[in-house]
Motif scaffolding. Sequence first.
Motif, mmCIF file in Angstrom:
data_model
loop_
_atom_site.group_PDB
_atom_site.id
_atom_site.type_symbol
_atom_site.label_atom_id
_atom_site.label_comp_id
_atom_site.label_asym_id
_atom_site.label_seq_id
_atom_site.Cartn_x
_atom_site.Cartn_y
_atom_site.Cartn_z
ATOM 1 N N LEU A 1 6.987 -2.360 17.169
ATOM 2 C CA LEU A 1 6.616 -1.226 16.318
ATOM 3 C C LEU A 1 5.277 -1.433 15.616
ATOM 4 O O LEU A 1 4.533 -0.476 15.389
ATOM 5 N N LEU A 2 4.955 -2.676 15.286
ATOM 6 C CA LEU A 2 3.802 -2.928 14.420
ATOM 7 C C LEU A 2 2.599 -3.547 15.118
ATOM 8 O O LEU A 2 1.546 -3.683 14.499
ATOM 9 N N ALA A 3 2.724 -3.938 16.394
ATOM 10 C CA ALA A 3 1.617 -4.636 17.052
ATOM 11 C C ALA A 3 0.351 -3.783 17.109
ATOM 12 O O ALA A 3 -0.744 -4.248 16.773
ATOM 13 N N VAL A 4 0.472 -2.527 17.534
ATOM 14 C CA VAL A 4 -0.713 -1.664 17.640
ATOM 15 C C VAL A 4 -1.270 -1.309 16.265
ATOM 16 O O VAL A 4 -2.482 -1.441 16.025
ATOM 17 N N PRO A 5 -0.428 -0.852 15.307
ATOM 18 C CA PRO A 5 -0.988 -0.592 13.971
ATOM 19 C C PRO A 5 -1.636 -1.811 13.339
ATOM 20 O O PRO A 5 -2.680 -1.701 12.686
ATOM 21 N N ALA A 6 -1.051 -2.999 13.528
ATOM 22 C CA ALA A 6 -1.641 -4.209 12.939
ATOM 23 C C ALA A 6 -2.989 -4.524 13.578
ATOM 24 O O ALA A 6 -3.939 -4.916 12.896
ATOM 25 N N GLY A 7 -3.093 -4.345 14.912
ATOM 26 C CA GLY A 7 -4.368 -4.583 15.579
ATOM 27 C C GLY A 7 -5.439 -3.610 15.121
ATOM 28 O O GLY A 7 -6.592 -3.990 14.870
ATOM 29 N N ALA A 8 -5.063 -2.326 15.004
ATOM 30 C CA ALA A 8 -6.022 -1.319 14.535
ATOM 31 C C ALA A 8 -6.427 -1.594 13.087
ATOM 32 O O ALA A 8 -7.593 -1.435 12.709
ATOM 33 N N LEU A 9 -5.471 -2.012 12.256
ATOM 34 C CA LEU A 9 -5.778 -2.339 10.864
ATOM 35 C C LEU A 9 -6.740 -3.526 10.789
ATOM 36 O O LEU A 9 -7.661 -3.542 9.968
ATOM 37 N N ALA A 10 -6.532 -4.517 11.671
ATOM 38 C CA ALA A 10 -7.429 -5.676 11.685
ATOM 39 C C ALA A 10 -8.848 -5.269 12.065
ATOM 40 O O ALA A 10 -9.823 -5.794 11.519
ATOM 41 N N ASP A 11 -8.984 -4.325 13.009
ATOM 42 C CA ASP A 11 -10.317 -3.828 13.370
ATOM 43 C C ASP A 11 -10.987 -3.149 12.178
ATOM 44 O O ASP A 11 -12.205 -3.184 12.037
ATOM 45 N N ARG A 12 -10.166 -2.523 11.331
ATOM 46 C CA ARG A 12 -10.721 -1.732 10.245
ATOM 47 C C ARG A 12 -10.999 -2.553 8.991
ATOM 48 O O ARG A 12 -12.062 -2.417 8.380
ATOM 49 N N ILE A 13 -10.058 -3.386 8.557
ATOM 50 C CA ILE A 13 -10.230 -4.082 7.273
ATOM 51 C C ILE A 13 -10.599 -5.547 7.429
ATOM 52 O O ILE A 13 -10.883 -6.217 6.438
ATOM 53 N N GLY A 14 -10.561 -6.076 8.656
ATOM 54 C CA GLY A 14 -10.929 -7.475 8.862
ATOM 55 C C GLY A 14 -9.767 -8.289 9.385
ATOM 56 O O GLY A 14 -8.635 -8.191 8.893
ATOM 57 N N ARG A 15 -10.016 -9.104 10.392
ATOM 58 C CA ARG A 15 -8.948 -9.857 11.041
ATOM 59 C C ARG A 15 -8.452 -11.007 10.181
ATOM 60 O O ARG A 15 -7.286 -11.387 10.250
ATOM 61 N N ARG A 16 -9.320 -11.578 9.374
ATOM 62 C CA ARG A 16 -8.899 -12.665 8.484
ATOM 63 C C ARG A 16 -7.785 -12.207 7.560
ATOM 64 O O ARG A 16 -6.764 -12.896 7.387
ATOM 65 N N THR A 17 -7.958 -11.036 6.948
ATOM 66 C CA THR A 17 -6.969 -10.534 5.993
ATOM 67 C C THR A 17 -5.612 -10.332 6.647
ATOM 68 O O THR A 17 -4.574 -10.747 6.128
#
Length: 452
Positions: free
Chosen positions: A304-320
């Motif tokens: 459920l969360l793999a795609v949203p988490a990847g898109a969020l990482a692209d947007r706010i930063g992968r480190r976070t």
Amino acid sequence: MYLADRSAPEDAKATADGSPVRGPAVASAVLALGSVSLITDVSSEMVTAVLPLYLVAGLGLSPLGFGALDGLYNGVSALVQLTGGHLADRIRNHKLIAGIGYGLSAACKPLLLIAHSLGPVALILALERTGKGLRTAPRDALISLSTPPELQGRAFGVHRAMDTTGALLGPLAAFFILSVTVDGYDAVFGVSACVAVLGVVVLMLFVPSGAEPRPGRPKAAAPPVPAPRKPPAAASPKPDAVNLRDALGLLRLPRLRALAGCAALLGLTTVSDAFLYLLLQDRTGIGERWFPLLPLGTAAVFLLLAVPAGALADRIGRRTVFLTGHALLLAGYGLLLWAPGLPALPYLVLALHGMFYAATDGVLPAAVAATVPAKLRATGIALVGTGQALSRFGCSLAFGAAWTVLGSGPALAAAAAGLCCCAAVAGFVLRPTAPDGATARAPHPRRSRGTR
């Protein structure tokens, strides 16, 4: 749903009538590789779901023995991963090396039918993990080379979501087979072998063999009249073969060193999935019949969360996102330690475990892909993955020994304390810095968010 479109060039901004063109969200190669991973994971997770119980209850393995075998299961993959990545970059054929890896894993599955003692089982699992190690870096390199830099997190998220769909179906299949057959374990191993062969067939037929980054030149669908904008780009010369010195030179990239070091450090305190499920059974008394279903909780949340988490990482930063994932895992450890009587404990722990994977499993290779040159992409991903997997190998050995000597509670408390310290160190080391001139980012206006 993410659709692939091969017809439009990356740099196309509008159609002939001036209307804007929406580029493909995910390349077709990513979807094809995701399908292969889905099928292969059905096969692998059928075995993985029953393996801890088969070894501990069936073959009478102690926690220390299981820790050694679980470490071997992951450690062999780590040692081979670097070889697979370097070979793929050297011969410039990522699909070939990935195919050899998938084929070797598939060939090992039927051998479990004739192995009923610890030695042969350990050897077969080591060979199966060798196949996984060979295929992981070339497969991830194919994903990154097929995707623009600003969509790397999403592409890996889509792939991991498809992969996790297989991880969701595998334990269900194992549970069903164990419920309706007499020789349950042998039946699981036999069906798993057939499914693994299907995954290899899909790879051969549907995954494109090109290993270079997606070109920006227009395809035959563009202007009806050949427009000689620039001379036919002198039959683009073949890239130089990658040698060992080039691969070792990656360690001179400060950002890659930081990613590799932090991934290895965090891996030292990441308890393996199998141990986590055994801890859940130990704390809650879950029956053996239901044990194969525990990975479903992790897989469902991951899916459920793999795609949203990847898109969020692209947007706010992968480190976070990456560090948040480890904080969620730490919360799961805390629940196992201090709330063993909580009725909802299995659901909460499995949910946190799935969130951890969603926030880390695809985000880390996406961060690595933004740091290394395209011609060394598989080697760079393998370098980081190898360090992480070797650390987890050490964690399995240490955790199994601590459980045997001290008990499950003190062993988990030590892992939780270590994870807390390592996450703090990683947060400092991976803090945002000025872009490294040596990195292989595509030129992109404004700021780059590749490896934060």
